[in-house]
Design a protein around this motif. Structure first.
Motif, PDB file in Angstrom:
ATOM      1  N   MET A  68       0.830  -1.202   0.000  1.00  6.62           N
ATOM      2  CA  MET A  68       0.000   0.000   0.000  1.00  6.62           C
ATOM      3  C   MET A  68       0.867   1.256   0.000  1.00  6.62           C
ATOM      4  O   MET A  68       0.588   2.217  -0.743  1.00  6.62           O
ATOM      5  CB  MET A  68      -0.895  -0.062   1.252  1.00  6.62           C
ATOM      6  N   PHE A  69       1.921   1.252   0.776  1.00  2.78           N
ATOM      7  CA  PHE A  69       2.821   2.409   0.862  1.00  2.78           C
ATOM      8  C   PHE A  69       3.588   2.608  -0.453  1.00  2.78           C
ATOM      9  O   PHE A  69       3.686   3.722  -0.972  1.00  2.78           O
ATOM     10  CB  PHE A  69       3.777   2.177   2.035  1.00  2.78           C
ATOM     11  N   MET A  70       4.109   1.518  -1.005  1.00  4.01           N
ATOM     12  CA  MET A  70       4.901   1.598  -2.235  1.00  4.01           C
ATOM     13  C   MET A  70       4.061   2.071  -3.416  1.00  4.01           C
ATOM     14  O   MET A  70       4.497   2.920  -4.208  1.00  4.01           O
ATOM     15  CB  MET A  70       5.501   0.221  -2.521  1.00  4.01           C
ATOM     16  N   SER A  71       2.847   1.541  -3.573  1.00  2.00           N
ATOM     17  CA  SER A  71       2.015   1.930  -4.711  1.00  2.00           C
ATOM     18  C   SER A  71       1.531   3.370  -4.578  1.00  2.00           C
ATOM     19  O   SER A  71       1.414   4.083  -5.584  1.00  2.00           O
ATOM     20  CB  SER A  71       0.823   0.978  -4.821  1.00  2.00           C
ATOM     21  N   GLY A  72       1.269   3.839  -3.344  1.00  2.00           N
ATOM     22  CA  GLY A  72       0.890   5.233  -3.158  1.00  2.00           C
ATOM     23  C   GLY A  72       2.022   6.185  -3.527  1.00  2.00           C
ATOM     24  O   GLY A  72       1.800   7.217  -4.173  1.00  2.00           O
ATOM     25  N   LEU A  73       3.254   5.824  -3.144  1.00  2.00           N
ATOM     26  CA  LEU A  73       4.405   6.650  -3.531  1.00  2.00           C
ATOM     27  C   LEU A  73       4.604   6.649  -5.042  1.00  2.00           C
ATOM     28  O   LEU A  73       4.846   7.694  -5.659  1.00  2.00           O
ATOM     29  CB  LEU A  73       5.670   6.126  -2.849  1.00  2.00           C
ATOM     30  N   GLY A  74       4.494   5.467  -5.659  1.00  2.00           N
ATOM     31  CA  GLY A  74       4.700   5.372  -7.098  1.00  2.00           C
ATOM     32  C   GLY A  74       3.671   6.135  -7.898  1.00  2.00           C
ATOM     33  O   GLY A  74       3.993   6.747  -8.923  1.00  2.00           O
ATOM     34  N   ALA A  75       2.416   6.135  -7.440  1.00  2.00           N
ATOM     35  CA  ALA A  75       1.359   6.847  -8.163  1.00  2.00           C
ATOM     36  C   ALA A  75       1.570   8.353  -8.140  1.00  2.00           C
ATOM     37  O   ALA A  75       1.131   9.061  -9.052  1.00  2.00           O
ATOM     38  CB  ALA A  75       0.000   6.494  -7.561  1.00  2.00           C
ATOM     39  N   ASN A  76       2.228   8.868  -7.113  1.00  2.00           N
ATOM     40  CA  ASN A  76       2.480  10.302  -7.039  1.00  2.00           C
ATOM     41  C   ASN A  76       3.569  10.759  -8.004  1.00  2.00           C
ATOM     42  O   ASN A  76       3.735  11.970  -8.200  1.00  2.00           O
ATOM     43  CB  ASN A  76       2.879  10.691  -5.604  1.00  2.00           C
ATOM     44  N   TYR A  77       4.323   9.820  -8.567  1.00  2.00           N
ATOM     45  CA  TYR A  77       5.404  10.180  -9.495  1.00  2.00           C
ATOM     46  C   TYR A  77       5.156   9.619 -10.893  1.00  2.00           C
ATOM     47  O   TYR A  77       6.073   9.545 -11.688  1.00  2.00           O
ATOM     48  CB  TYR A  77       6.744   9.672  -8.960  1.00  2.00           C
ATOM     49  N   GLU A  78       3.941   9.220 -11.179  1.00  2.00           N
ATOM     50  CA  GLU A  78       3.615   8.604 -12.459  1.00  2.00           C
ATOM     51  C   GLU A  78       2.848   9.591 -13.326  1.00  2.00           C
ATOM     52  O   GLU A  78       2.103  10.437 -12.819  1.00  2.00           O
ATOM     53  CB  GLU A  78       2.774   7.331 -12.218  1.00  2.00           C
ATOM     54  N   TYR A  79       3.043   9.506 -14.655  1.00  2.00           N
ATOM     55  CA  TYR A  79       2.347  10.385 -15.595  1.00  2.00           C
ATOM     56  C   TYR A  79       1.298   9.649 -16.424  1.00  2.00           C
ATOM     57  O   TYR A  79       0.398  10.274 -16.964  1.00  2.00           O
ATOM     58  CB  TYR A  79       3.357  11.029 -16.560  1.00  2.00           C
ATOM     59  N   ASP A  80       1.440   8.350 -16.583  1.00  2.00           N
ATOM     60  CA  ASP A  80       0.496   7.573 -17.386  1.00  2.00           C
ATOM     61  C   ASP A  80      -0.817   7.430 -16.621  1.00  2.00           C
ATOM     62  O   ASP A  80      -0.840   6.941 -15.488  1.00  2.00           O
ATOM     63  CB  ASP A  80       1.093   6.193 -17.675  1.00  2.00           C
ATOM     64  N   LEU A  81      -1.919   7.849 -17.243  1.00  2.00           N
ATOM     65  CA  LEU A  81      -3.221   7.864 -16.558  1.00  2.00           C
ATOM     66  C   LEU A  81      -3.631   6.471 -16.108  1.00  2.00           C
ATOM     67  O   LEU A  81      -4.025   6.266 -14.952  1.00  2.00           O
ATOM     68  CB  LEU A  81      -4.277   8.461 -17.494  1.00  2.00           C
ATOM     69  N   LYS A  82      -3.518   5.485 -16.996  1.00  2.00           N
ATOM     70  CA  LYS A  82      -3.946   4.133 -16.643  1.00  2.00           C
ATOM     71  C   LYS A  82      -3.045   3.525 -15.576  1.00  2.00           C
ATOM     72  O   LYS A  82      -3.504   2.771 -14.723  1.00  2.00           O
ATOM     73  CB  LYS A  82      -3.979   3.254 -17.890  1.00  2.00           C
ATOM     74  N   LYS A  83      -1.753   3.859 -15.606  1.00  2.00           N
ATOM     75  CA  LYS A  83      -0.857   3.309 -14.584  1.00  2.00           C
ATOM     76  C   LYS A  83      -1.120   3.933 -13.222  1.00  2.00           C
ATOM     77  O   LYS A  83      -0.962   3.279 -12.191  1.00  2.00           O
ATOM     78  CB  LYS A  83       0.596   3.513 -14.999  1.00  2.00           C
ATOM     79  N   ILE A  84      -1.524   5.210 -13.200  1.00  2.00           N
ATOM     80  CA  ILE A  84      -1.887   5.832 -11.921  1.00  2.00           C
ATOM     81  C   ILE A  84      -3.090   5.110 -11.316  1.00  2.00           C
ATOM     82  O   ILE A  84      -3.112   4.792 -10.115  1.00  2.00           O
ATOM     83  CB  ILE A  84      -2.188   7.329 -12.117  1.00  2.00           C
ATOM     84  N   ILE A  85      -4.090   4.825 -12.152  1.00  2.00           N
ATOM     85  CA  ILE A  85      -5.277   4.127 -11.646  1.00  2.00           C
ATOM     86  C   ILE A  85      -4.921   2.693 -11.249  1.00  2.00           C
ATOM     87  O   ILE A  85      -5.444   2.163 -10.258  1.00  2.00           O
ATOM     88  CB  ILE A  85      -6.398   4.162 -12.701  1.00  2.00           C
ATOM     89  N   ALA A  86      -3.999   2.057 -12.003  1.00  2.00           N
ATOM     90  CA  ALA A  86      -3.560   0.707 -11.636  1.00  2.00           C
ATOM     91  C   ALA A  86      -2.843   0.702 -10.294  1.00  2.00           C
ATOM     92  O   ALA A  86      -3.055  -0.187  -9.457  1.00  2.00           O
ATOM     93  CB  ALA A  86      -2.652   0.152 -12.725  1.00  2.00           C
ATOM     94  N   LEU A  87      -1.998   1.695 -10.061  1.00  2.00           N
ATOM     95  CA  LEU A  87      -1.306   1.778  -8.768  1.00  2.00           C
ATOM     96  C   LEU A  87      -2.273   2.092  -7.638  1.00  2.00           C
ATOM     97  O   LEU A  87      -2.066   1.657  -6.500  1.00  2.00           O
ATOM     98  CB  LEU A  87      -0.195   2.830  -8.848  1.00  2.00           C
ATOM     99  N   SER A  88      -3.332   2.851  -7.937  1.00  2.00           N
ATOM    100  CA  SER A  88      -4.354   3.072  -6.904  1.00  2.00           C
ATOM    101  C   SER A  88      -5.081   1.769  -6.579  1.00  2.00           C
ATOM    102  O   SER A  88      -5.430   1.512  -5.420  1.00  2.00           O
ATOM    103  CB  SER A  88      -5.344   4.141  -7.362  1.00  2.00           C
TER     104      SER A  88
END
Length: 578
Positions: free
Chosen positions: A259-279
């Motif tokens: 949960m911690f790792m994916s939240g950090l990664g989503a804050n530094y991602e630009y791809d829309l689908k990857k942000i939703i995937a990390l969420s």
């Protein structure tokens, strides 16, 4: 003629799935009110004393979840009728989606490990076919990573089936109460936890979840809301009573780190689908962690509410990607005032993901955090929980900021006709449940009235975390808008974006050395000794004998007369010797 047949096939599938979801929803209310559990056994065949039966378990857990899966699937198929309307392989797409839904139904309705494997393996195989739907190198690599990661879970299920041969049945549901402390059952429960971690993409199996975004967006909505990634959570909900405390503590640590790792990664991602995937990965970590503490009904409740708003989030993202020239970079999306209905739906789903009051996500996430505050737990786990919730608010606010509140950054050649009415009907259906499903399910599932007593600081902790997440999202957004270099370049570019290097480790650590060894074997054996001893040797011998037969056939009559005379001579010599 073909188009009419195609649309009728989609309409029939949509109507059938929708009516089945309504039926399951009505039956689930009856079952939970009467407190009933149905076991249905279908005898397939019997050999001597061995009888092969298919067992179906119908209780409120399976029926509510099945209703949720069928409703989201019907909305996705109706949405795909417009989204995939111009695709050349749209009939293949529909068949794959229906196979995907059938595999999930097999997995939900059965307490038998063999039939669970049937649905479990079907999910992995069909997901591979859907990830490589757009046939290119990137999709193929993502599909291979997906199916190979899921094969670990399939092997664990197979091993648990083999170990259950020590017992009288493969129906693991029968052993929940009276065999919890058995050493064999502990081994089986460890295998079940490992398989659930692979399917729900917990650390260290997290890399395949963002890679599976190579699939079409309707498939992503189905996979990330209620089917593939939730199968592991559902398995823990079903068989969580078997797990001992040591295994659950390990699962708690790994799920909190996920949960911690994916939240950090989503804050530094630009791809829309990857942000939703990390969420999605963040919410899966939240579900697994609350299940590992022991609140299975609470994790199941969040599983249901999360399915609706996550499917809505993906469908809105699909419309935006379609409209903005198939672009997925949030920096080039800009203001969405040209699509007010899509923007409103996207805002509702994003706020529900954040846990905005009185939307569906609020009822489950707020209850989870309050129950966690009541529980006697480590301060590290407590910090990771609340900080990860703040990161959820942060990347959601960042996403809304980039897509809706900044200046228009998109290209000039775009299609701003994205509010297709076929797509909008599916989006409105999901938006209705994203608003109201939390309250209805909380009133239905939690029939006993329990009061939560917390101090004022504990009660306000959720509000503080939400405000802190908004401030963090604003800082990150403004930092990227101004192109400042205040953040750590290495951390930002590699460590965060590549999910703590798990995308490298999943590929190179497990596969690279095997490929190098295979290359060496090929060089030494296939192109070396095996070629010399087998291929070259056989070729030389065959070449010699072929030339010999060729000489025989060149002088056909003369050769056969000589052979006949030689045969007569040998016969004469043999008769003399006798």
């Amino acid at each position: 003629m073909y188009l009419k047949f195609f649309f009728s096939l989609y309409i029939i599938s949509f109507l059938f799935l929708f009516l089945m979801s309504v039926l399951c929803f009505i039956v689930s209310f009856f079952v939970i009110k009467m407190d009933l559990v149905y076991f249905l056994e279908w005898g397939l065949f019997s050999v001597n004393s061995v009888e092969i039966v298919y067992v179906i378990l119908l209780d409120y857990i399976s029926l509510f979840f099945l209703s949720c899966v069928l409703f989201i699937s019907s909305m996705v198929i109706y949405y795909s009728m417009s989204y995939m309307g111009h695709d050349i392989n749209k009939d293949r797409f529909l068949l794959l989606v229906l196979l995907f839904i059938i595999s999930m139904m097999l997995m939900i309705l059965s307490p038998n490990m063999v039939s669970i494997l049937l649905g479990w393996d079907g999910l992995g195989l069909v997901s591979f076919c859907l990830v490589i739907y757009y046939q290119n190198v990137k999709s193929y690599n993502a599909g291979m990573l997906t199916i190979l990661s899921n094969r670990v879970g399939d092997i664990c299920i197979l091993l648990s089936i083999a170990w259950l041969l020590n017992f009288s049945s493969w129906n693991l549901y029968f052993y929940l109460d009276y065999m919890k402390m058995d050493s064999y059952v502990n081994l089986i429960s460890f295998l079940i936890i490992l398989s659930a971690m692979t399917k729900s993409a917990q650390i260290p199996f997290s890399a395949w979840l963002p890679a599976a975004m190579a699939a079409p967006t309707p498939v992503s909505a189905l996979v990330h809301s209620s089917t593939l990634v939730t199968a592991g959570v559902y398995l823990i909900v079903r068989f969580g009573g078997l797990m001992n405390s040591y295994m659950l503590k390990i699962l708690l640590i790994l799920s909190c780190l996920t949960m911690f790792m994916s939240g950090l990664g989503a804050n530094y991602e630009y791809d829309l689908k990857k942000i939703i995937a990390l969420s999605t990965l963040s919410q899966l970590g939240l579900m697994m962690s609350i299940l590992s503490i022991g609140f299975s009904l609470l994790g199941y409740f969040h599983l249901l509410t999360h399915a609706f708003f996550k499917a809505l989030l993906f469908l809105c993202a699909g419309v935006m990607i379609h409209s903005l020239k198939d672009n997925q970079d949030i920096r080039f999306m800009g203001s969405n005032k040209f699509m007010p209905l899509i923007f409103s739906s996207f805002l509702v789903s994003n706020l529900s993901l954040c846990g905005f009051p009185f939307l569906s996500g609020f009822y489950s996430k707020d209850l989870i955090l309050e129950v966690l505050s009541m529980f006697n737990i480590n301060i590290l786990i407590y910090f990771l929980f609340y900080f990860s919730v703040g990161l959820t608010v942060s990347y959601s606010f960042r996403l809304m900021w980039f897509m809706n509140f900044v200046n228009k950054n998109f290209f000039s050649l775009i299609n701003l006709h994205g509010e297709d009415w076929t797509m909008m009907k599916s989006i409105w259906g999901l938006m209705f449940f994203s608003v109201f499903s939390g309250s209805v399910l909380s009133w239905t599932l939690f029939v006993n009235l329990n009061f939560i007593y917390l101090s004022l600081n504990m009660m306000l902790m959720v509000s503080f975390v939400i405000l802190g997440g908004i401030l963090l999202g604003m800082f990150i957004s403004f930092n990227f808008l101004n192109y400042s270099k205040m953040m750590w370049v290495f951390m930002k570019s590699y460590f965060m974006n590549y999910m703590w290097f798990m995308s490298f480790l999943s590929v190179y650590l497990m596969n690279y050395q095997i490929l190098i060894f295979s290359k060496y074997i090929k060089k030494v054996l296939d192109f070396g000794w095996l070629e010399y001893l087998i291929v070259v040797n056989i070729f030389n011998n065959l070449n010699y004998y072929l030339k010999l037969f060729e000489k025989v056939q060149m002088n056909f009559l003369k050769s056969f007369i000589i052979m006949f005379i030689f045969f007569i001579y040998l016969t004469y010599v043999f008769m003399i010797l006798i």
